[in-house]
Design an enzyme around this catalytic site. Structure first.
Site, PDB file in Angstrom:
ATOM      1  N   ARG A 102      10.326  18.326  61.562  1.00  0.00           N
ATOM      2  CA  ARG A 102      10.203  16.900  61.898  1.00  0.00           C
ATOM      3  C   ARG A 102       8.719  16.607  62.015  1.00  0.00           C
ATOM      4  O   ARG A 102       8.031  17.194  62.848  1.00  0.00           O
ATOM      5  CB  ARG A 102      10.924  16.607  63.216  1.00  0.00           C
ATOM      6  N   HIS A 129      14.772  10.223  56.337  1.00  0.00           N
ATOM      7  CA  HIS A 129      15.576  10.967  57.325  1.00  0.00           C
ATOM      8  C   HIS A 129      16.907  11.380  56.660  1.00  0.00           C
ATOM      9  O   HIS A 129      17.960  10.865  57.026  1.00  0.00           O
ATOM     10  CB  HIS A 129      15.803  10.093  58.563  1.00  0.00           C
ATOM     11  N   GLN A 132      20.154  12.441  58.616  1.00  0.00           N
ATOM     12  CA  GLN A 132      20.839  11.324  59.265  1.00  0.00           C
ATOM     13  C   GLN A 132      21.765  10.607  58.269  1.00  0.00           C
ATOM     14  O   GLN A 132      22.929  10.358  58.562  1.00  0.00           O
ATOM     15  CB  GLN A 132      19.799  10.350  59.828  1.00  0.00           C
ATOM     16  N   ASP A 225      18.522   0.326  63.718  1.00  0.00           N
ATOM     17  CA  ASP A 225      17.725   1.390  64.322  1.00  0.00           C
ATOM     18  C   ASP A 225      16.673   0.714  65.210  1.00  0.00           C
ATOM     19  O   ASP A 225      16.495  -0.516  65.143  1.00  0.00           O
ATOM     20  CB  ASP A 225      17.069   2.230  63.198  1.00  0.00           C
ATOM     21  N   CYS A 265      21.495   5.422  64.400  1.00  0.00           N
ATOM     22  CA  CYS A 265      21.179   6.851  64.393  1.00  0.00           C
ATOM     23  C   CYS A 265      20.964   7.401  65.793  1.00  0.00           C
ATOM     24  O   CYS A 265      21.098   8.608  66.013  1.00  0.00           O
ATOM     25  CB  CYS A 265      19.950   7.117  63.533  1.00  0.00           C
ATOM     26  N   ARG A 293      26.278  15.060  62.687  1.00  0.00           N
ATOM     27  CA  ARG A 293      25.016  15.725  62.359  1.00  0.00           C
ATOM     28  C   ARG A 293      25.255  17.237  62.344  1.00  0.00           C
ATOM     29  O   ARG A 293      24.764  17.957  61.480  1.00  0.00           O
ATOM     30  CB  ARG A 293      23.928  15.377  63.394  1.00  0.00           C
TER      31      ARG A 293
HETATM   32  N1   CP Z   1      19.044  10.478  65.204  1.00  0.00           N
HETATM   33  C1   CP Z   1      18.136  11.439  65.464  1.00  0.00           C
HETATM   34  O1   CP Z   1      17.500  12.032  64.576  1.00  0.00           O
HETATM   35  O2   CP Z   1      18.027  11.748  66.791  1.00  0.00           O
HETATM   36  P1   CP Z   1      16.927  12.667  67.469  1.00  0.00           P
HETATM   37  O3   CP Z   1      15.611  11.954  67.374  1.00  0.00           O
HETATM   38  O4   CP Z   1      17.409  12.795  68.899  1.00  0.00           O
HETATM   39  O5   CP Z   1      16.892  13.989  66.764  1.00  0.00           O
HETATM   40  N1  NVA Z   2      13.270   5.418  63.069  1.00  0.00           N
HETATM   41  C1  NVA Z   2      13.372   6.298  64.213  1.00  0.00           C
HETATM   42  C2  NVA Z   2      14.512   7.268  64.030  1.00  0.00           C
HETATM   43  C3  NVA Z   2      14.732   8.206  65.184  1.00  0.00           C
HETATM   44  C4  NVA Z   2      15.849   9.154  64.928  1.00  0.00           C
HETATM   45  C5  NVA Z   2      12.047   7.033  64.397  1.00  0.00           C
HETATM   46  O1  NVA Z   2      11.448   7.468  63.410  1.00  0.00           O
HETATM   47  O2  NVA Z   2      11.623   7.166  65.549  1.00  0.00           O
END
Ligand code: CP
Ligand code: NVA
Length: 308
Positions: A102, A129, A132, A225, A265, A293
């Site tokens: 990430r 992502h 997701q 989101d 998400c 997930r």
């Molecule tokens: N939806 C998602 O990726 O959640 P987290 O940021 O908790 O991993």
């Molecule tokens: N768009 C959000 C998604 C989190 C799962 C972010 O990048 O923070």
């Protein structure tokens, strides 16, 4: 599976995605049958940003498959002190069977795949992502059986989640409409390349509008989101103003089809991008998405790490 990585669903064919879905369905129905499927395998998990779902679902997923995982927070490893992504990828590849990451910059995901020798899974970047979107469309498929020709409406920020949902919708033959305020539309390069892919595949070309009701009219899935993603905290106030009128409310849900589901998400901000009565109401499937997930990523891990 002929894919080595999951950087984006852009690289996957419909058949690849369906392979993940089919295996995820079998694994969800009979998890014990896969308890030793990745015995002796390990997954390094680099997190430059926080996570609840991604971290826990990958960690538990590897455990349930008989393998192990290593949580590598950005501050715990030498990336923090300037070691390059390229060297990190080369070194980790000598120890582990896969890398999930990430990151802030999508280029870091591309570099992990370029310089490492093991499969790389994008656990969220500033741009995309894919894990997701896999879980979300698997959840829609569980509900509706066949999802081809359904309509997906995304309301809010044209962000990483929106991009991947657009790419996935094109791959799976669904129509996609995003409603975003001026200045917060999805990346034009992704919109253009999705339009080209849709044209080639003779599937509906994604639409971007500033009108939430136009996007949601007749939709089978309504998605939103957060308005400020991780790393955009300083813009939270200005974004709250810019997104005024983009909350998913029960009035907005009423213009979708009757059996429409609501997805997010997570994490969510009730009273901002979504009204509490929608996310906590009967059309919401947000916790099924979160659960899925785990199942979809276990399938992905087995397909990517199990073949090596
Ligand atoms: N939806 C998602 O990726 O959640 P987290 O940021 O908790 O991993
Ligand atoms: N768009 C959000 C998604 C989190 C799962 C972010 O990048 O923070």
């Amino acid at each position: 599976m002929k894919q080595k990585h999951l950087l984006s669903l852009k690289d996957y064919s419909r058949e690849d995605i369906e392979e993940v879905f089919d295996l995820a369905g079998r694994m969800k129905a009979d998890p014990k049958a896969y308890a030793r499927a990745l015995e002796g395998k390990s997954l390094a998990m680099i997190f430059q940003k926080p996570s609840t779902r991604t971290r826990v679902s990958f960690e538990v997923g590897m455990f349930q498959l008989g393998g192990t995982s290593l949580y590598l927070g950005a501050n715990d490893i030498q990336l923090h002190r300037g070691e390059t992504i390229a060297d990190t990828a080369r070194v980790l590849s000598r120890y582990v069977d896969g890398i999930m990451a990430r990151v802030f910059t999508h280029q870091d995901i591309l570099d992990l795949a370029k310089y490492g020798t093991v499969p790389v899974i994008n656990g969220l970047s500033d741009l995309l992502h894919p894990c997701q979107a896999l879980a979300d469309y698997f959840t829609l498929r569980e509900r509706r059986g066949e999802i081809e020709r359904l309509k997906v409406a995304y309301v809010g920020d044209g962000n990483n989640v929106c991009h991947e949902l657009m790419i996935g919708a094109v791959k799976l033959g669904m129509s996609f409409a995003a409603a975003c305020p001026n200045g917060y539309e999805p990346n034009p390069l992704i919109v253009k390349s999705s339009a080209r892919d849709a044209q080639k595949a003779r599937t509906p070309i994604p639409v971007v509008t500033s009108d939430p009701r136009a996007a949601v009219a007749g939709a089978d899935l309504v998605y939103t989101d957060v308005w400020a993603s991780m790393g955009q905290e300083a813009e939270a106030d200005s974004r709250r103003q810019a997104f005024d009128g983009y909350q998913v409310t029960s009035e907005l849900m009423a213009v979708a089809v009757q059996e429409a589901v609501f997805m997010h998400c997570l994490p969510a901000h009730r009273g901002e991008e979504v009204a509490a009565d929608v996310i906590d109401g009967p059309q919401s499937v947000v916790f099924d998405e979160a659960e899925n997930r785990l199942h979809t990523q276990k399938a992905l891990l087995l397909l990517l790490l199990g073949q090596r």
